[in-house]
Design a protein around this motif. Sequence first.
Motif, PDB file in Angstrom:
ATOM      1  N   PRO A   2     -25.561  14.932  55.237  1.00  0.00           N
ATOM      2  CA  PRO A   2     -26.928  14.507  55.552  1.00  0.00           C
ATOM      3  C   PRO A   2     -26.971  12.990  55.757  1.00  0.00           C
ATOM      4  CG  PRO A   2     -26.717  14.894  53.215  1.00  0.00           C
ATOM      5  CD  PRO A   2     -25.430  15.365  53.841  1.00  0.00           C
ATOM      6  N   ALA A   3     -28.040  12.549  56.381  1.00  0.00           N
ATOM      7  CA  ALA A   3     -28.159  11.129  56.709  1.00  0.00           C
ATOM      8  C   ALA A   3     -28.080  10.250  55.464  1.00  0.00           C
ATOM      9  CB  ALA A   3     -29.481  10.893  57.444  1.00  0.00           C
ATOM     10  N   GLU A   4     -28.638  10.730  54.339  1.00  0.00           N
ATOM     11  CA  GLU A   4     -28.618   9.931  53.116  1.00  0.00           C
ATOM     12  C   GLU A   4     -27.191   9.658  52.645  1.00  0.00           C
ATOM     13  OE1 GLU A   4     -32.420  12.413  53.005  1.00  0.00           O
ATOM     14  OE2 GLU A   4     -30.333  12.668  53.606  1.00  0.00           O
ATOM     15  N   PHE A   5     -26.307  10.645  52.783  1.00  0.00           N
ATOM     16  CA  PHE A   5     -24.906  10.457  52.391  1.00  0.00           C
ATOM     17  C   PHE A   5     -24.177   9.566  53.392  1.00  0.00           C
ATOM     18  CE2 PHE A   5     -24.103  14.438  49.551  1.00  0.00           C
ATOM     19  CZ  PHE A   5     -25.004  13.920  48.624  1.00  0.00           C
ATOM     20  N   VAL A   6     -24.431   9.803  54.659  1.00  0.00           N
ATOM     21  CA  VAL A   6     -23.780   8.986  55.700  1.00  0.00           C
ATOM     22  C   VAL A   6     -24.114   7.515  55.492  1.00  0.00           C
ATOM     23  CG1 VAL A   6     -23.711   8.483  58.172  1.00  0.00           C
ATOM     24  CG2 VAL A   6     -23.711  10.866  57.374  1.00  0.00           C
ATOM     25  N   LYS A   7     -25.374   7.247  55.151  1.00  0.00           N
ATOM     26  CA  LYS A   7     -25.808   5.869  54.936  1.00  0.00           C
ATOM     27  C   LYS A   7     -25.116   5.247  53.735  1.00  0.00           C
ATOM     28  CE  LYS A   7     -30.096   3.188  54.904  1.00  0.00           C
ATOM     29  NZ  LYS A   7     -31.595   3.257  54.849  1.00  0.00           N
TER      30      LYS A   7
END
Length: 399
Positions: A2-7
Amino acid sequence: MPAEFVKALPILEKIRVSGYQAYFVGGSVRDVLLNRQIHDVDIATSAYPAEVKQIFEHTVDIGIEHGTVLVLAGDDTYEITTFRTEDVYVDYRRPSHVSFVRELSEDLLRRDFTINAFALANDGEIIDLYDGLTDLDKKILRAVGHPSERFNEDALRIMRGVRFMATLNFSLESETYEAMKRQAHLLAKISIERIFIELDKLLQADYWQKGFDALLAIDASAYLPGFSDKKALLSLLTLPKRFKFTNSVQAWGFLLHQLGYVDGKFLMKKWKVSREFATAITHFLSAYRKRQVAAFSLEDLYQHHLSSLLLVENLFEAQGLDTDFEHIAVLDKTLQIRDKKEIVVSAGEIMKQFSISPGPGIGKLFHEIEMAIVIGKLRNHPDDIFNYVRESSEYGSND
């Protein structure tokens, strides 16, 4: 990912290039695997707190004695916690001592349930040492290692277990269930504030009835304020299986109504909730009782507020009882004031206009004016209010 992990990947990478291990851990990994929205990104590392502080320029010691350092990265913050093991637990809630370790396996062993014991590497690899993926697939909630040890360490895990059932629609693995039932009495050792948080989350979950049924089945209700001797009543909730409460007030208000409580303030005090929440529960209970005998009135709306009336009507609808949301909407449009502070003439102005001396008489008169405005007998306008006072035999001659 998810975007939160990628960030957050640059945080993991910075720790790794410094020579340490780092993984995403906890409930966020579980929720990713279940395609659920994640809320917090938790990171575990083999780096000790002092080493984490050397790696990152901007940090805050939010729980450094337990291995947690807050890393500030632009507008984002991340809790970085060192792998750790825990010594003997005191008061069935907190470890007497934590020891920092370098091995991920030792850290994951202290987790509560297998579905919360995952670690996610920066390359997307899932580390699953306790067969949590199988449990996730079967929708089973199973304690890590020996269930009795996990609940003896932290009895709040019993409440977390039934809460996870309610939020995830999972079932309890048999040994885990039996251990929870055997050790439910340990909940008496846990602070009621923490139990309230878990039960409140349970009641607002999509599958709250499943979690609540489990709460009763393991006899945990026997150790909750106001619930101890009312298991039979709690088993007779008259709501459809898929009904979901609108908010905490509706959930707790309905429970207390089912238990026969007329005023929720005394019981809510035992649960150590805020005064505002206890007051909202009391308004709900009063509105519910009134609705059982008649349609709501303008006075009911003024006294208990629109939110309480709608919550009650929603529950009546769920139980297949007659409802009239349009009537409430009409009342809401008709009501002239929501608070006595909205009355356009103050008590002081009335006293001055009619030469009234201070005392209980002016309080009684102003209350009469307030309620006359509420029920629509009097318009909230200076001329009308002064005429109302003028026409009273007690004060009219003083004009």
